[in-house]
Motif scaffolding. Structure first.
Motif, PDB file in Angstrom:
ATOM      1  N   LEU A  49      50.548  22.400 -39.267  1.00 48.20           N
ATOM      2  CA  LEU A  49      50.723  22.718 -37.854  1.00 48.20           C
ATOM      3  C   LEU A  49      51.404  21.557 -37.137  1.00 48.20           C
ATOM      4  O   LEU A  49      52.260  21.757 -36.278  1.00 48.20           O
ATOM      5  CB  LEU A  49      49.353  22.973 -37.216  1.00 48.20           C
ATOM      6  CG  LEU A  49      49.317  23.200 -35.708  1.00 48.20           C
ATOM      7  CD1 LEU A  49      49.980  24.527 -35.351  1.00 48.20           C
ATOM      8  CD2 LEU A  49      47.876  23.160 -35.193  1.00 48.20           C
ATOM      9  N   ALA A  50      51.022  20.352 -37.498  1.00 48.20           N
ATOM     10  CA  ALA A  50      51.593  19.150 -36.869  1.00 48.20           C
ATOM     11  C   ALA A  50      51.257  17.945 -37.737  1.00 48.20           C
ATOM     12  O   ALA A  50      50.346  18.000 -38.565  1.00 48.20           O
ATOM     13  CB  ALA A  50      50.996  18.951 -35.475  1.00 48.20           C
ATOM     14  N   ILE A  51      52.030  16.886 -37.525  1.00 49.57           N
ATOM     15  CA  ILE A  51      51.770  15.606 -38.189  1.00 49.57           C
ATOM     16  C   ILE A  51      51.449  14.587 -37.105  1.00 49.57           C
ATOM     17  O   ILE A  51      52.144  14.509 -36.092  1.00 49.57           O
ATOM     18  CB  ILE A  51      53.004  15.159 -39.007  1.00 49.57           C
ATOM     19  CG1 ILE A  51      53.266  16.152 -40.148  1.00 49.57           C
ATOM     20  CG2 ILE A  51      52.818  13.738 -39.549  1.00 49.57           C
ATOM     21  CD1 ILE A  51      54.586  15.926 -40.884  1.00 49.57           C
ATOM     22  N   LEU A  52      50.372  13.825 -37.300  1.00 53.84           N
ATOM     23  CA  LEU A  52      50.005  12.755 -36.371  1.00 53.84           C
ATOM     24  C   LEU A  52      50.131  11.415 -37.091  1.00 53.84           C
ATOM     25  O   LEU A  52      49.616  11.262 -38.196  1.00 53.84           O
ATOM     26  CB  LEU A  52      48.555  12.896 -35.888  1.00 53.84           C
ATOM     27  CG  LEU A  52      48.080  14.213 -35.277  1.00 53.84           C
ATOM     28  CD1 LEU A  52      46.662  14.045 -34.734  1.00 53.84           C
ATOM     29  CD2 LEU A  52      49.000  14.668 -34.157  1.00 53.84           C
ATOM     30  N   ILE A  53      50.777  10.460 -36.421  1.00 56.11           N
ATOM     31  CA  ILE A  53      51.000   9.145 -37.017  1.00 56.11           C
ATOM     32  C   ILE A  53      50.329   8.083 -36.143  1.00 56.11           C
ATOM     33  O   ILE A  53      50.435   8.125 -34.916  1.00 56.11           O
ATOM     34  CB  ILE A  53      52.525   8.848 -37.113  1.00 56.11           C
ATOM     35  CG1 ILE A  53      53.245   9.940 -37.928  1.00 56.11           C
ATOM     36  CG2 ILE A  53      52.779   7.447 -37.689  1.00 56.11           C
ATOM     37  CD1 ILE A  53      52.865  10.018 -39.380  1.00 56.11           C
ATOM     38  N   THR A  54      49.669   7.121 -36.786  1.00 59.87           N
ATOM     39  CA  THR A  54      49.024   6.046 -36.013  1.00 59.87           C
ATOM     40  C   THR A  54      49.904   4.801 -35.875  1.00 59.87           C
ATOM     41  O   THR A  54      49.825   4.093 -34.883  1.00 59.87           O
ATOM     42  CB  THR A  54      47.689   5.595 -36.647  1.00 59.87           C
ATOM     43  OG1 THR A  54      47.941   5.086 -37.972  1.00 59.87           O
ATOM     44  CG2 THR A  54      46.704   6.749 -36.733  1.00 59.87           C
ATOM     45  N   HIS A  55      50.706   4.512 -36.912  1.00 60.98           N
ATOM     46  CA  HIS A  55      51.592   3.340 -36.847  1.00 60.98           C
ATOM     47  C   HIS A  55      52.663   3.454 -37.916  1.00 60.98           C
ATOM     48  O   HIS A  55      52.603   4.319 -38.779  1.00 60.98           O
ATOM     49  CB  HIS A  55      50.798   2.037 -36.933  1.00 60.98           C
ATOM     50  CG  HIS A  55      50.151   1.764 -38.264  1.00 60.98           C
ATOM     51  ND1 HIS A  55      49.122   2.524 -38.756  1.00 60.98           N
ATOM     52  CD2 HIS A  55      50.399   0.821 -39.208  1.00 60.98           C
ATOM     53  CE1 HIS A  55      48.752   2.052 -39.932  1.00 60.98           C
ATOM     54  NE2 HIS A  55      49.524   1.025 -40.246  1.00 60.98           N
ATOM     55  N   HIS A  56      53.629   2.537 -37.856  1.00 62.19           N
ATOM     56  CA  HIS A  56      54.874   2.738 -38.608  1.00 62.19           C
ATOM     57  C   HIS A  56      54.830   2.374 -40.087  1.00 62.19           C
ATOM     58  O   HIS A  56      55.792   2.632 -40.802  1.00 62.19           O
ATOM     59  CB  HIS A  56      56.006   1.949 -37.925  1.00 62.19           C
ATOM     60  CG  HIS A  56      55.860   0.455 -38.022  1.00 62.19           C
ATOM     61  ND1 HIS A  56      56.365  -0.256 -39.078  1.00 62.19           N
ATOM     62  CD2 HIS A  56      55.245  -0.440 -37.219  1.00 62.19           C
ATOM     63  CE1 HIS A  56      56.084  -1.546 -38.906  1.00 62.19           C
ATOM     64  NE2 HIS A  56      55.408  -1.689 -37.786  1.00 62.19           N
ATOM     65  N   HIS A  57      53.750   1.803 -40.590  1.00 60.49           N
ATOM     66  CA  HIS A  57      53.758   1.334 -41.987  1.00 60.49           C
ATOM     67  C   HIS A  57      54.014   2.471 -42.984  1.00 60.49           C
ATOM     68  O   HIS A  57      53.582   3.594 -42.778  1.00 60.49           O
ATOM     69  CB  HIS A  57      52.441   0.623 -42.314  1.00 60.49           C
ATOM     70  CG  HIS A  57      52.374  -0.761 -41.728  1.00 60.49           C
ATOM     71  ND1 HIS A  57      51.198  -1.429 -41.526  1.00 60.49           N
ATOM     72  CD2 HIS A  57      53.361  -1.589 -41.301  1.00 60.49           C
ATOM     73  CE1 HIS A  57      51.446  -2.624 -41.000  1.00 60.49           C
ATOM     74  NE2 HIS A  57      52.751  -2.741 -40.847  1.00 60.49           N
ATOM     75  N   HIS A  58      54.684   2.071 -44.096  1.00 61.64           N
ATOM     76  CA  HIS A  58      55.121   3.067 -45.083  1.00 61.64           C
ATOM     77  C   HIS A  58      53.987   3.897 -45.670  1.00 61.64           C
ATOM     78  O   HIS A  58      54.169   5.082 -45.938  1.00 61.64           O
ATOM     79  CB  HIS A  58      55.872   2.364 -46.221  1.00 61.64           C
ATOM     80  CG  HIS A  58      57.194   1.846 -45.782  1.00 61.64           C
ATOM     81  ND1 HIS A  58      58.244   2.680 -45.488  1.00 61.64           N
ATOM     82  CD2 HIS A  58      57.635   0.581 -45.538  1.00 61.64           C
ATOM     83  CE1 HIS A  58      59.274   1.953 -45.099  1.00 61.64           C
ATOM     84  NE2 HIS A  58      58.933   0.677 -45.103  1.00 61.64           N
ATOM     85  N   ASP A  59      52.834   3.252 -45.863  1.00 65.03           N
ATOM     86  CA  ASP A  59      51.732   4.003 -46.490  1.00 65.03           C
ATOM     87  C   ASP A  59      51.114   5.014 -45.510  1.00 65.03           C
ATOM     88  O   ASP A  59      50.135   5.688 -45.840  1.00 65.03           O
ATOM     89  CB  ASP A  59      50.664   3.042 -47.058  1.00 65.03           C
ATOM     90  CG  ASP A  59      50.039   2.162 -45.997  1.00 65.03           C
ATOM     91  OD1 ASP A  59      50.775   1.550 -45.199  1.00 65.03           O
ATOM     92  OD2 ASP A  59      48.789   2.078 -45.963  1.00 65.03           O
ATOM     93  N   HIS A  60      51.697   5.127 -44.319  1.00 67.46           N
ATOM     94  CA  HIS A  60      51.252   6.119 -43.327  1.00 67.46           C
ATOM     95  C   HIS A  60      52.362   7.092 -42.948  1.00 67.46           C
ATOM     96  O   HIS A  60      52.110   8.077 -42.260  1.00 67.46           O
ATOM     97  CB  HIS A  60      50.729   5.412 -42.068  1.00 67.46           C
ATOM     98  CG  HIS A  60      49.589   4.491 -42.365  1.00 67.46           C
ATOM     99  ND1 HIS A  60      48.295   4.745 -42.002  1.00 67.46           N
ATOM    100  CD2 HIS A  60      49.563   3.318 -43.051  1.00 67.46           C
ATOM    101  CE1 HIS A  60      47.513   3.762 -42.447  1.00 67.46           C
ATOM    102  NE2 HIS A  60      48.270   2.889 -43.078  1.00 67.46           N
ATOM    103  N   THR A  61      53.591   6.779 -43.357  1.00 63.94           N
ATOM    104  CA  THR A  61      54.743   7.568 -42.874  1.00 63.94           C
ATOM    105  C   THR A  61      55.681   8.088 -43.976  1.00 63.94           C
ATOM    106  O   THR A  61      56.491   8.964 -43.701  1.00 63.94           O
ATOM    107  CB  THR A  61      55.611   6.712 -41.913  1.00 63.94           C
ATOM    108  OG1 THR A  61      56.019   5.518 -42.595  1.00 63.94           O
ATOM    109  CG2 THR A  61      54.839   6.315 -40.663  1.00 63.94           C
ATOM    110  N   ASP A  62      55.560   7.560 -45.191  1.00 65.03           N
ATOM    111  CA  ASP A  62      56.555   7.903 -46.215  1.00 65.03           C
ATOM    112  C   ASP A  62      56.581   9.383 -46.606  1.00 65.03           C
ATOM    113  O   ASP A  62      57.563   9.841 -47.190  1.00 65.03           O
ATOM    114  CB  ASP A  62      56.352   7.046 -47.472  1.00 65.03           C
ATOM    115  CG  ASP A  62      57.122   5.728 -47.392  1.00 65.03           C
ATOM    116  OD1 ASP A  62      57.808   5.503 -46.374  1.00 65.03           O
ATOM    117  OD2 ASP A  62      57.015   4.925 -48.341  1.00 65.03           O
ATOM    118  N   GLY A  63      55.528  10.116 -46.305  1.00 57.44           N
ATOM    119  CA  GLY A  63      55.512  11.540 -46.665  1.00 57.44           C
ATOM    120  C   GLY A  63      56.115  12.458 -45.610  1.00 57.44           C
ATOM    121  O   GLY A  63      56.259  13.667 -45.846  1.00 57.44           O
ATOM    122  N   ILE A  64      56.474  11.896 -44.447  1.00 54.73           N
ATOM    123  CA  ILE A  64      56.907  12.753 -43.328  1.00 54.73           C
ATOM    124  C   ILE A  64      58.124  13.602 -43.712  1.00 54.73           C
ATOM    125  O   ILE A  64      58.112  14.832 -43.537  1.00 54.73           O
ATOM    126  CB  ILE A  64      57.252  11.913 -42.067  1.00 54.73           C
ATOM    127  CG1 ILE A  64      56.018  11.161 -41.549  1.00 54.73           C
ATOM    128  CG2 ILE A  64      57.802  12.812 -40.957  1.00 54.73           C
ATOM    129  CD1 ILE A  64      56.319  10.199 -40.391  1.00 54.73           C
TER     130      ILE A  64
END
Ligand code: ZN
Ligand code: FE
Length: 260
Positions: A49-64
């Motif tokens: 439904l949506a993606i929520l991100i807390t900060h820019h580090h790769h281990d939090h964003t690489d799957g987007i």
């Protein structure tokens, strides 16, 4: 009824999946990789439904990117960090309405681990990324320990029963450090035993509650006599107030490679 599950990812990350059993939609928090999320959703006939991100580090964003290629959904995240594909830049006071799953989350600015780090709070749930950890807190990257101190103080004002969903399984190692800082705190010893039991069974030790953190997380206990005393001993000088204790404590944690 909102239901939260942990999708373990990478080495020790948790990608949090929020859903409501009444519909097939899932909100994905901090997808450091896409593969395991896509497999879980397909296996359960669910869709993003949506993606929520807390900060820019790769281990939090690489799957987007891979998730968006599969299902194009809105991406919420910190306005003050550079995150590709962000459709909804957020800062303090913004609200994220996820009406399909019956959730509304409030955005908190919690810098310190990174300079634009945000958290999401609502329904007694806190998604705090790498700011507050179970029994610890994030390292300081592109911000300052002073900012991190104020962010943790801010989180500590949330209700005691708030469930703390951080983004890594670090509890056991953090508790070993907590025990070095506060060997006289029995709640730490008890939590360590419980944590080891859970880990031996392969279970997650996250979420915790804010009240448990207040009892056992040294970074929320910088005004306590034993924490002050031992951190001063580490620093080799008197520390003036909780903020100075916190800064020295964060430094102490950085130089202890493997607490025992
Ligand atoms: Zn991080
Ligand atoms: Fe991380």
């Amino acid at each position: 009824m909102l239901e939260i599950t942990a999708q373990p990812a990478l080495k020790d990350n948790y990608i949090w999946l929020l859903r409501n059993e009444e519909c097939r939609y899932v909100v994905i928090v901090d997808p450091g990789e896409a593969g395991p999320v896509i497999n879980t959703l397909i296996a359960n006939s669910l869709e993003p439904l949506a993606i929520l991100i807390t900060h820019h580090h790769h281990d939090h964003t690489d799957g987007i990117a891979e998730l968006l290629a599969w299902h194009d959904v809105p991406v919420y995240g910190p306005a003050n960090e550079s995150i590709p594909a962000l459709t909804h830049p957020l800062t303090e006071g913004d609200r994220v309405l996820l009406k399909e799953i019956g959730a509304e989350l409030q955005v908190l600015d919690i810098p310190g681990h990174t300079s634009g780090h945000i958290g999401y709070y609502g329904d007694g749930l806190l998604f705090c990324g790498d700011t507050l950890f179970t029994a610890g807190c994030g390292k300081v990257f592109d911000s300052t320990a002073q900012r991190l101190f104020h962010s943790l103080q801010k989180l500590a004002t949330l209700p005691d029963e708030t469930l703390v969903f951080c983004a890594h399984e670090y509890t056991e190692e953090n508790l070993l450090f907590a025990r070095m800082v506060e060997p006289g705190n029995n709640a730490i010893i008890q939590r360590l035993a419980k944590t080891r039991q859970l880990r031996q069974g392969g279970a997650a030790t996250v979420p915790s509650t804010l009240s448990e953190e207040k009892r056992t997380n040294p970074f929320l206990r910088c005004g306590r006599a034993e924490v002050i005393r031992n951190t001063q001993r580490f620093a080799g000088r008197l520390l003036n107030g909780a903020e100075e204790v916190f800064v020295a404590l964060r430094h102490w944690r950085d130089v202890v490679d493997r607490p025992t």
